[in-house]
Each structure stands twice: as C-alpha cells, then as structure tokens.
Design a protein around this motif. Sequence first.
Motif, PDB file in Angstrom:
ATOM      1  N   PHE A 195       0.828  -1.207   0.000  1.00 13.72           N
ATOM      2  CA  PHE A 195       0.000   0.000   0.000  1.00 13.72           C
ATOM      3  C   PHE A 195       0.861   1.255   0.000  1.00 13.72           C
ATOM      4  O   PHE A 195       0.603   2.195  -0.761  1.00 13.72           O
ATOM      5  CB  PHE A 195      -0.931  -0.015   1.210  1.00 13.72           C
ATOM      6  N   VAL A 196       1.899   1.273   0.806  1.00 11.14           N
ATOM      7  CA  VAL A 196       2.799   2.431   0.850  1.00 11.14           C
ATOM      8  C   VAL A 196       3.530   2.579  -0.482  1.00 11.14           C
ATOM      9  O   VAL A 196       3.695   3.700  -0.979  1.00 11.14           O
ATOM     10  CB  VAL A 196       3.775   2.311   2.036  1.00 11.14           C
ATOM     11  N   ALA A 197       3.936   1.485  -1.084  1.00 11.66           N
ATOM     12  CA  ALA A 197       4.604   1.549  -2.381  1.00 11.66           C
ATOM     13  C   ALA A 197       3.670   2.123  -3.441  1.00 11.66           C
ATOM     14  O   ALA A 197       4.093   2.934  -4.275  1.00 11.66           O
ATOM     15  CB  ALA A 197       5.085   0.160  -2.797  1.00 11.66           C
ATOM     16  N   ALA A 198       2.390   1.728  -3.417  1.00  9.07           N
ATOM     17  CA  ALA A 198       1.422   2.270  -4.378  1.00  9.07           C
ATOM     18  C   ALA A 198       1.226   3.764  -4.161  1.00  9.07           C
ATOM     19  O   ALA A 198       1.127   4.529  -5.127  1.00  9.07           O
ATOM     20  CB  ALA A 198       0.091   1.528  -4.249  1.00  9.07           C
ATOM     21  N   LEU A 199       1.182   4.199  -2.911  1.00  6.01           N
ATOM     22  CA  LEU A 199       1.051   5.633  -2.628  1.00  6.01           C
ATOM     23  C   LEU A 199       2.259   6.409  -3.131  1.00  6.01           C
ATOM     24  O   LEU A 199       2.114   7.485  -3.716  1.00  6.01           O
ATOM     25  CB  LEU A 199       0.884   5.869  -1.127  1.00  6.01           C
ATOM     26  N   ILE A 200       3.451   5.881  -2.914  1.00  3.71           N
ATOM     27  CA  ILE A 200       4.671   6.556  -3.372  1.00  3.71           C
ATOM     28  C   ILE A 200       4.698   6.650  -4.894  1.00  3.71           C
ATOM     29  O   ILE A 200       5.044   7.697  -5.451  1.00  3.71           O
ATOM     30  CB  ILE A 200       5.918   5.838  -2.819  1.00  3.71           C
ATOM     31  N   ILE A 201       4.317   5.572  -5.582  1.00  4.01           N
ATOM     32  CA  ILE A 201       4.276   5.597  -7.049  1.00  4.01           C
ATOM     33  C   ILE A 201       3.308   6.671  -7.528  1.00  4.01           C
ATOM     34  O   ILE A 201       3.598   7.427  -8.457  1.00  4.01           O
ATOM     35  CB  ILE A 201       3.885   4.216  -7.608  1.00  4.01           C
ATOM     36  N   GLU A 202       2.142   6.748  -6.863  1.00  2.00           N
ATOM     37  CA  GLU A 202       1.152   7.748  -7.279  1.00  2.00           C
ATOM     38  C   GLU A 202       1.645   9.167  -7.023  1.00  2.00           C
ATOM     39  O   GLU A 202       1.446  10.062  -7.841  1.00  2.00           O
ATOM     40  CB  GLU A 202      -0.158   7.501  -6.551  1.00  2.00           C
TER      41      GLU A 202
END
Length: 50
Positions: A29-36
């Motif tokens: 989830f944190v990785a997806a937020l960072i990518i976004e």
Amino acid sequence: MENENRNEFKFGFTPGAENWNGRLAMIGFVAALIIELVSGQGVLHFWGLM
C-alpha cells in the motif's frame, strides 16, 4: 514442552502467516502511494494496464 514445534512451518491461517500477510500488504500500500505521488498517475496507469 508445547513450544518445541513453534518454528515448524504450517499451512493455513496461522498467526504467523497472518502477521506476514499484514506486513506485506502495508508495504504494498505504501509503495502504491509513493508511485502515485511521484508519477502523478495511478498504479495501473503507471504500469500501462489501463
């Protein structure tokens, strides 16, 4: 000596498996937020899936 087999690998919904599942979900989830935040687009657009 009930704790002798605590390091034994077990299949299914064990507390250890659920802990790892939660940890990996939080990392994803944190990785997806960072990518976004970095790319300005959603994860699916970033990977070219949409």
